[in-house]
Design an enzyme around this catalytic site. Structure first.
Site, mmCIF file in Angstrom:
data_model
loop_
_atom_site.group_PDB
_atom_site.id
_atom_site.type_symbol
_atom_site.label_atom_id
_atom_site.label_comp_id
_atom_site.label_asym_id
_atom_site.label_seq_id
_atom_site.Cartn_x
_atom_site.Cartn_y
_atom_site.Cartn_z
ATOM 1 N N GLU A 225 0.796 -1.227 0.000
ATOM 2 C CA GLU A 225 0.000 0.000 0.000
ATOM 3 C C GLU A 225 0.828 1.276 0.000
ATOM 4 O O GLU A 225 0.832 2.031 0.980
ATOM 5 C CB GLU A 225 -0.954 0.023 1.205
ATOM 6 C CG GLU A 225 -1.951 -1.110 1.226
ATOM 7 C CD GLU A 225 -3.013 -0.976 2.313
ATOM 8 O OE1 GLU A 225 -2.917 -0.047 3.132
ATOM 9 O OE2 GLU A 225 -3.934 -1.792 2.337
ATOM 10 N N GLU A 406 -5.633 -8.664 1.076
ATOM 11 C CA GLU A 406 -6.240 -8.192 2.321
ATOM 12 C C GLU A 406 -7.714 -7.925 2.085
ATOM 13 O O GLU A 406 -8.086 -7.289 1.099
ATOM 14 C CB GLU A 406 -5.586 -6.891 2.830
ATOM 15 C CG GLU A 406 -4.186 -7.060 3.339
ATOM 16 C CD GLU A 406 -3.638 -5.794 4.019
ATOM 17 O OE1 GLU A 406 -4.443 -4.958 4.482
ATOM 18 O OE2 GLU A 406 -2.402 -5.664 4.063
HETATM 19 C C1 FCB Z 1 -4.194 -2.172 5.620
HETATM 20 C C2 FCB Z 1 -2.822 -2.514 6.084
HETATM 21 C C3 FCB Z 1 -2.794 -3.575 7.141
HETATM 22 C C4 FCB Z 1 -3.914 -3.402 8.140
HETATM 23 C C5 FCB Z 1 -5.225 -3.300 7.436
HETATM 24 C C6 FCB Z 1 -6.410 -3.167 8.359
HETATM 25 O O1 FCB Z 1 -4.161 -0.857 5.148
HETATM 26 O O2 FCB Z 1 -2.047 -2.934 5.001
HETATM 27 O O3 FCB Z 1 -1.544 -3.544 7.741
HETATM 28 O O4 FCB Z 1 -3.664 -2.317 8.934
HETATM 29 O O5 FCB Z 1 -5.189 -2.179 6.596
#
Ligand code: FCB
Length: 499
Positions: A225, A406
């Site tokens: 990210e 994620e």
């Molecule tokens: C993302 C991050 C991860 C975690 C999630 C909830 O932005 O990559 O580390 O904090 O959010």
């Protein structure tokens, strides 16, 4: 007021799509789970849930994923490892930031976190018991190079060797992120990501890992990210290093992407057969109303949220509207050198997508909330956004193999007296998002795996330990692990390869 200025006024935007050509940055030969996508992806979304069904019930087997689809869970080093002073680890920007009064909720730090550094073997058993096929973790740069450069710290490398070997022994495929925000403090002191040199240090660090672990890690993710570092670290100041400097922020965006590209080139220069790609948090952006102003503002918002990272990596150019909005004299524009975009668009093997929330953009460039939020007030729960972002990437950038690295939500989960954790809301959330991903696969998106954020409750950055994102509950005083009801449900999803 430019969009950039307006966006400075927004509060979170933390976790953090429209050009035509197919992705020039795709390296052919990845193992996509499905056939290449055709031109016309559907954009409409039907409800995924059957309201007559118990949302916490086990999988019904209606939605099967392709054979070979892989199910996993994700963590990152600073969020779970703890042991911040052990075995020669250096300081990271997150040590500095979290130890600075007022920066994190309750003054929480990652000093102990989920103590995974000491408990990794038990955690590996847990993953095996859940049936995970893939584990996405990150490597702590300051464990490998305490000062961000030079001779690697063998004890740091050994930890990740043990972890990776332990995964293989349990039949779990390792997916390693090179950088999940824990920059060595020494490099920050030399300018951090504002300093172009950091990108070259990153490539050296990556080479240490490619040589030290390369034969054992089949998939590398470069930068986690970049947008969150840009926005939270340099625009809003909620994350390390805690600045509020828009000019610096977008120069950082460029250097992070340069670092990504240099790492890809570095891997190609070894004889590794591992695959590599970036991990981008993408947000579908929708106009908040039917006005032409909202449509225009939403498009530019999308430029900052998505195209700034997708176009550069997959098309070799930055979006003209974002560059124009930043202005020709911006530090970013002045920081782009000949050849940088060629490096940034070095062909990748896969793109890791992280999806949490959509944005609804008003005609004045603000945002409104349209759906219920989770415990994280920035997160609107909108499963169709998963479908929209996956199909959009495929439509606009070509059939790049995708992995969801994620997706999840935080809840204030509690351990009940009978020793269980009933997180029905997480089950509903995951089921609906997985169903949306399934629909995208059915419509031709080459999605090959899906990782829940997160395996364990952990240190959620500025939110400290208040938000619990794990499939597995961590009782922090004892560090006992308790699989939540969602973990048991997920085990059945994995077993059925479907919902
Ligand atoms: C993302 C991050 C991860 C975690 C999630 C909830 O932005 O990559 O580390 O904090 O959010």
């Amino acid at each position: 007021m430019s969009m950039l200025t307006r966006r400075r006024l927004l509060s979170r935007a933390a976790l953090s799509a429209t050009a035509g050509a197919t992705g020039t940055g795709l390296r052919v030969g990845g193992t996509a789970a499905t056939a290449a996508v055709s031109g016309g992806l559907a954009t409409g979304c039907d409800a995924d849930t059957d309201p007559d069904t118990d949302p916490t019930g086990g999988p019904r087997g209606d939605l099967r994923f392709p054979t070979g689809f892989s199910w996993g869970a994700a963590t990152s080093a600073y969020q779970v490892e703890g042991a911040t002073k052990e075995d020669g680890r250096g300081e990271s920007v997150w040590d500095t930031f979290s130890r600075t009064p007022g920066r994190t909720r309750n003054g929480d730090t990652g000093d102990i976190a989920a103590d995974h550094y000491h408990r990794y073997a038990d955690d590996l058993d847990l993953m095996r018991d859940l049936g995970l096929g893939s584990y996405r973790f990150s490597i702590s740069w300051p464990r490998i190079q305490p000062d961000g450069t030079g001779t690697p710290n063998q004890r740091g490398l050994d930890f990740y060797r043990r972890l990776v070997d332990g995964l293989h022994e349990r039949g779990i495929s390792p997916m390693a992120t090179l950088f999940h925000w824990d920059l060595p403090q020494t490099l920050q002191d030399a300018g951090g990501w504002e300093n172009r040199d950091t990108a070259y240090r990153f490539a050296e660090y990556a080479e240490v890992l490619f040589r030290g672990l390369g034969d054992r890690v089949p998939v590398w993710l470069t930068i986690n990210e970049p947008k969150t570092v840009v926005q939270n670290g340099y625009l809003h100041g909620h994350h390390a290093p805690g600045f509020q400097d828009p000019q610096a922020a977008y120069l950082v965006a460029h250097h992070l992407q340069l670092a990504h590209g240099l790492a890809v080139e570095t891997l190609r220069a070894t004889d590794s057969t591992a695959r590599i790609g970036p991990a981008l948090n993408l947000h579908p952006c929708y106009p908040a109303d039917d006005s032409a102003e909202a449509a225009g503002a939403s498009h530019l918002y999308d430029g900052y949220e998505n195209r700034l990272y997708l176009d550069s990596i997959l098309k070799g150019s930055y979006p003209a509207d974002v560059l124009a909005d930043l202005g020709p004299g911006s530090r970013m524009a002045r920081g782009i050198r000949d050849g940088d975009l060629k490096t940034i668009s070095a062909p990748i093997d896969l793109l890791a997508v992280q999806y949490y929330t959509p944005y609804y953009v008003t005609g004045t460039g603000g945002t409104v909330t349209r759906w219920p939020t989770s415990q994280a007030d920035w997160q609107q729960i909108y499963p169709d956004g998963m479908y929209d972002i996956l199909t959009r990437v495929t439509r606009d950038y070509g059939p790049v193999p995708l992995t969801v690295t994620e997706n999840g939500l935080p809840q204030a989960d509690t351990l009940s007296p009978d020793g269980t954790v009933d997180d029905a809301g997480r089950i509903s959330f995951l089921r609906d998002h997985m169903a949306a991903a399934h629909r995208a696969v059915t419509d031709g998106v080459p999605l090959e795996s899906y990782h829940v954020w997160s395996l364990l409750d952990n240190f959620e950055w500025a939110e400290g330990y208040d938000q619990r994102w794990g499939l597995v509950y961590v009782d922090y005083p004892t560090q006992r692990r308790v699989p939540k009801r969602s973990a048991l449900w997920y085990r059945e999803v994995i077993r059925a390869n479907g919902l």
